[in-house]
Write an enzyme that holds these catalytic residues in place. Structure first.
Site, short mmCIF file in Angstrom:
data_model
loop_
_atom_site.label_atom_id
_atom_site.label_comp_id
_atom_site.label_asym_id
_atom_site.label_seq_id
_atom_site.Cartn_x
_atom_site.Cartn_y
_atom_site.Cartn_z
N TYR A 148 0.87 -1.17 0.00
CA TYR A 148 0.00 0.00 0.00
C TYR A 148 0.90 1.22 0.00
CZ TYR A 148 -3.70 3.19 1.77
OH TYR A 148 -4.58 4.22 1.96
N LYS B 162 -1.33 -1.20 -4.07
CA LYS B 162 -2.42 -0.23 -4.05
C LYS B 162 -1.77 1.15 -4.18
CE LYS B 162 -5.87 1.99 -1.12
NZ LYS B 162 -6.54 2.04 0.21
N ILE C 161 -9.23 -0.83 -4.61
CA ILE C 161 -9.55 -0.78 -3.19
C ILE C 161 -10.44 0.43 -3.02
CG2 ILE C 161 -8.66 -0.83 -0.84
CD1 ILE C 161 -7.75 -3.16 -2.59
#
Length: 303
Positions: A143, A171, A212
């Site tokens: 992330y 992400k 996401i």
């Protein structure tokens, strides 16, 4: 590999995974029954999975027992083939590894991991952080949120993490859509997931394989429809939807995104509710803007 094995089983980080908001009771305790109902509702409305204990889930405000139980609640509520990919961010690698172990024991298929967020570590500390958590054996989606962590997972670092087999995807939350192309040049096999709602179309047509999602908590059907149109490069369908939704979606990249998503859920007839401190309610001006943007989306029949 058998053709009967679904994509959710082989690459559970693909598709629309909702960064789930977490409902609290009036005393700020976690309402696990309401959370389980929300997980089932998202599945019923076409989402491919969820990511509990992310920033939208206010994980920083949960104690250890609460955080573990959120994952267990999510797994228990998820129907077959529905991904549960918890966030396992922590100040240190040992804590993050423990959360990954807990996620695996609970039945999660993958985890999402920020870089170390206790201090601004360099390249080697980033690599060691991901090595420690990768030892658990679950697929890791990195992330990249340099705004929150002060550490930027640059394309070069991501390529190193991928080459070492530590991550399967990222992400991408910088908002810089140009990064997609550099990431793929340096690590062609690394999956890129949309990390911010307001760049969905740009990254979808570039080749992102997952999202996401934030405002999908409030309007799942239309946002899944938008995602599918974007990744299939159906611009005749995607562009009008994106224009209609973007005034709301752009709140996902603002500091007050948790409050905004929860308010939008309330307006849409879902239970968003309040946040735990230190988050406070939106200012009257911001609350009016989020309410107006949500009502405009609903007025067009989007749900």
């Amino acid at each position: 590999m058998s053709e009967t094995i679904s994509a959710a089983e082989t690459r559970p980080w693909h598709g629309v995974l909702v960064a789930t908001a977490l409902p609290f009771a009036d005393d700020h305790s976690v309402d696990h029954d309401a959370y389980a109902e929300h997980v089932r509702w998202l599945a019923d409305n076409g989402c491919h999975g969820i990511s509990p204990n992310g920033s939208l889930g206010e994980y920083q405000t949960l104690d250890d027992d609460e955080r573990a139980r959120v994952v267990c609640t999510a797994v228990a509520a998820a129907p077959p083939g529905f991904t549960v990919m918890p966030g396992v961010a922590a100040y240190g690698a040992l804590q993050a590894r423990a959360w990954a172990e807990q996620a695996g024991e609970a039945g999660a298929q993958a985890v999402m991991l920020l870089p170390p967020n206790a201090y601004r570590g360099g390249r080697e500390s980033i690599l060691e952080h991901y090595r420690a958590v990768a030892a658990v054996g679950l697929p890791i989606v990195a992330y990249n949120n340099p705004i929150a962590t002060r550490i930027d997972l640059t394309p070069e670092i991501l390529a190193e993490l991928y080459a070492e087999g530590l991550i399967v995807a990222v992400k991408e939350f910088t908002g810089d859509v140009r990064r997609f192309y550099e990431i793929k040049e340096l690590a062609a096999g690394l999956d890129v997931l949309v990390g911010s709602d307001d760049v969905l179309l740009e990254l979808g047509i570039a080749g992102a394989v997952g999202w996401i999602a934030g405002f999908t908590n409030a309007i799942p059907r239309v946002t899944v429809e938008l995602y599918n149109a974007a990744v299939n490069r159906d611009l005749d369908k995607a562009l009008p939807l994106y224009r209609d939704l973007h005034r709301l979606l752009r709140w996902d990249s603002k500091t007050e995104f948790v409050q905004a998503v929860k308010l939008s859920m309330d307006v849409a007839g879902r239970r968003g509710g309040g946040c735990r401190p230190p988050r406070v309610p939106l200012s009257p001006r911001d609350a009016a803007a989020v309410t107006e943007a949500t009502e405009a989306v609903l007025a067009k029949g989007y749900r």
